[in-house]
Design a protein around this motif. Sequence first.
Motif, PDB file in Angstrom:
ATOM      1  N   GLU A  32       0.822  -1.205   0.000  1.00 59.06           N
ATOM      2  CA  GLU A  32       0.000   0.000   0.000  1.00 59.06           C
ATOM      3  C   GLU A  32       0.852   1.250   0.000  1.00 59.06           C
ATOM      4  O   GLU A  32       1.941   1.273   0.550  1.00 59.06           O
ATOM      5  CB  GLU A  32      -0.906   0.018   1.234  1.00 59.06           C
ATOM      6  N   GLU A  33       0.313   2.322  -0.599  1.00 58.81           N
ATOM      7  CA  GLU A  33       1.000   3.601  -0.599  1.00 58.81           C
ATOM      8  C   GLU A  33       1.160   4.095   0.830  1.00 58.81           C
ATOM      9  O   GLU A  33       0.243   4.041   1.624  1.00 58.81           O
ATOM     10  CB  GLU A  33       0.191   4.617  -1.399  1.00 58.81           C
ATOM     11  N   GLY A  34       2.353   4.561   1.164  1.00 58.08           N
ATOM     12  CA  GLY A  34       2.587   5.096   2.498  1.00 58.08           C
ATOM     13  C   GLY A  34       3.187   4.074   3.431  1.00 58.08           C
ATOM     14  O   GLY A  34       3.653   4.423   4.492  1.00 58.08           O
ATOM     15  N   SER A  38       6.893   0.755   0.336  1.00 62.12           N
ATOM     16  CA  SER A  38       6.739   1.552  -0.880  1.00 62.12           C
ATOM     17  C   SER A  38       7.768   2.664  -0.975  1.00 62.12           C
ATOM     18  O   SER A  38       7.818   3.389  -1.945  1.00 62.12           O
ATOM     19  CB  SER A  38       5.334   2.157  -0.916  1.00 62.12           C
ATOM     20  N   LYS A  39       8.614   2.815   0.041  1.00 60.48           N
ATOM     21  CA  LYS A  39       9.596   3.891   0.032  1.00 60.48           C
ATOM     22  C   LYS A  39      10.726   3.588  -0.947  1.00 60.48           C
ATOM     23  O   LYS A  39      11.116   2.448  -1.136  1.00 60.48           O
ATOM     24  CB  LYS A  39      10.170   4.096   1.437  1.00 60.48           C
ATOM     25  N   THR A  49      10.368   8.568  -1.600  1.00 61.13           N
ATOM     26  CA  THR A  49       9.131   8.813  -0.863  1.00 61.13           C
ATOM     27  C   THR A  49       9.443   9.355   0.527  1.00 61.13           C
ATOM     28  O   THR A  49      10.311   8.838   1.224  1.00 61.13           O
ATOM     29  CB  THR A  49       8.318   7.509  -0.725  1.00 61.13           C
ATOM     30  N   GLU A  51       7.530  10.272   4.067  1.00 62.23           N
ATOM     31  CA  GLU A  51       6.303  10.173   4.865  1.00 62.23           C
ATOM     32  C   GLU A  51       6.333  11.203   5.983  1.00 62.23           C
ATOM     33  O   GLU A  51       7.300  11.282   6.738  1.00 62.23           O
ATOM     34  CB  GLU A  51       6.162   8.776   5.456  1.00 62.23           C
ATOM     35  N   GLU A  72       7.317  20.048  -2.636  1.00 58.84           N
ATOM     36  CA  GLU A  72       7.294  19.132  -3.779  1.00 58.84           C
ATOM     37  C   GLU A  72       7.667  19.850  -5.073  1.00 58.84           C
ATOM     38  O   GLU A  72       8.244  19.246  -5.980  1.00 58.84           O
ATOM     39  CB  GLU A  72       5.918  18.491  -3.897  1.00 58.84           C
ATOM     40  N   LYS A  79       8.250  12.242  -3.505  1.00 57.02           N
ATOM     41  CA  LYS A  79       6.813  12.038  -3.390  1.00 57.02           C
ATOM     42  C   LYS A  79       6.460  12.063  -1.911  1.00 57.02           C
ATOM     43  O   LYS A  79       6.901  11.199  -1.148  1.00 57.02           O
ATOM     44  CB  LYS A  79       6.390  10.714  -4.004  1.00 57.02           C
ATOM     45  N   VAL A  81       4.059  11.555   1.181  1.00 53.38           N
ATOM     46  CA  VAL A  81       2.867  10.854   1.658  1.00 53.38           C
ATOM     47  C   VAL A  81       2.492  11.463   3.009  1.00 53.38           C
ATOM     48  O   VAL A  81       3.286  11.435   3.947  1.00 53.38           O
ATOM     49  CB  VAL A  81       3.119   9.341   1.809  1.00 53.38           C
ATOM     50  N   GLN A  82       1.295  12.035   3.074  1.00 49.95           N
ATOM     51  CA  GLN A  82       0.850  12.719   4.289  1.00 49.95           C
ATOM     52  C   GLN A  82      -0.028  11.800   5.147  1.00 49.95           C
ATOM     53  O   GLN A  82      -0.983  11.210   4.644  1.00 49.95           O
ATOM     54  CB  GLN A  82       0.054  13.973   3.941  1.00 49.95           C
ATOM     55  N   HIS A  83       0.327  11.713   6.418  1.00 50.89           N
ATOM     56  CA  HIS A  83      -0.507  11.015   7.393  1.00 50.89           C
ATOM     57  C   HIS A  83      -1.003  12.088   8.361  1.00 50.89           C
ATOM     58  O   HIS A  83      -0.227  12.594   9.173  1.00 50.89           O
ATOM     59  CB  HIS A  83       0.295   9.961   8.147  1.00 50.89           C
TER      60      HIS A  83
END
Length: 448
Positions: A32-34, A38-39, A49, A51, A72, A79, A81-83
Amino acid sequence: MKKLLKSPAGFVLMILFILVLAAGCSSDGGSEEGSSDSKTANDGKVNGTLEIQYFVGGYGDSWWKEVIGDFEEKYPDVKVVQHAGPNINEEMRSRWVSGDPPDVVYIDGAGSSETQMVEDGQLMNLSDWVKELKLEDGTPLMESFIVEPATYDGEIYSLPLVFDTWGTWYDKAWFEKNGWEVPSDFESFMSTMGEIKESEGIAPFVTTGKYPYYFLRGMLYPAFGAAGGNELLNDVIKGKESAWTSDKVLEVMKKVEKMAEKGYIDSGFGALNHTQSQMNFLLHKNAFIPVGFWLPNEMEKSTPEGFEYGFIPSPMNESGEPMAIVPDLRPLAIAEEAENPEAAKAFVEFVFTKEYAKLFSEHTGAIMNLKGVDLASNDKVPQYLIEANEMINNPDKVQIYHKPHPMSADLETPISNALVSLMLGNISAEEFTQKAEEAAAEYRESNK
């Protein structure tokens, strides 16, 4: 297959085949993304990536989205990825516990504790790296903080992004209409609350019992600073032996006991969360509430017409003494096990500029922890923040006290629970200090 294994060349080919197969099985296809799988490794460059975890509360998320978008643009090979969200600290807890954290974390909100994260070895030591950082005008970042980073045995694990401070809020328009005195010390605080209780038939003071650290940080920290300076404040936060049973702490807790005995604390506060208590305050069910600078922004959509936010340092000081402020910093940190440390460092460095500091005040109604940022001439900055900023920087009116670092959750939780009992009138000030001292002893023992 047997023929291959009989010759040296065949044996080598077989080993190569097994290694290729193993590599294929460990690839990140389908993750999954994030997730950590996936890094993309950055090989020392700013790419791959990144996070980022950030809590969304009273400050909102518009500033974060603008900054991340700009980042960005500057680093198109990254890329992000925002949590993010109001419950993100709980949602990401398993990632931290399992050793798969995001790269960058903004430490704020319920369920987060900078000190706990340092004690658990989750944050990267930034002591040497931060010395290299400079603002856009070439000024060293370490010389540009309003309040310096927290230290743990002399080491730095986070950089203070937000300069906030807890204080006591009231409705200026309501007070002016009724001719109530805005308190400047505990004596006038009690006097004004008595007048409000008598004339309006309400308990003048409210806070959240679901998150009792609001009262601990918003009322008691400045009270401890006013009573015993930085030394007392530091001792109670660190859980130093006999600090919580000292005469000065008891003197402060007697003030809380007196507020409870007079019926000035809303008896229903124990069941209220922070937004419920704030809503009651806005509806004039109460007149005072301890919160940080984020209050007007968080309650913007619920603020009644004509309500005018007024802010003062919590009036727990003695008459004739300056009011007390204890900065409450919200830091940025990099995970010790970050998979993209280069991009993480690039992002943290990118954020600390005066331009983004101005934008932060515009977006959030709060202050970023950088000196020399002009707020008074910015018509997008709310008036209450300009007035509070001027007050805080007037040493004749306000004394600033500094805590060494946030209190560990292992100590803050039991002390907060005992505090609710005191505020409800179920235990005395003496009993509270004893319970707090016992909690501090357990905390010291667990950290030997």
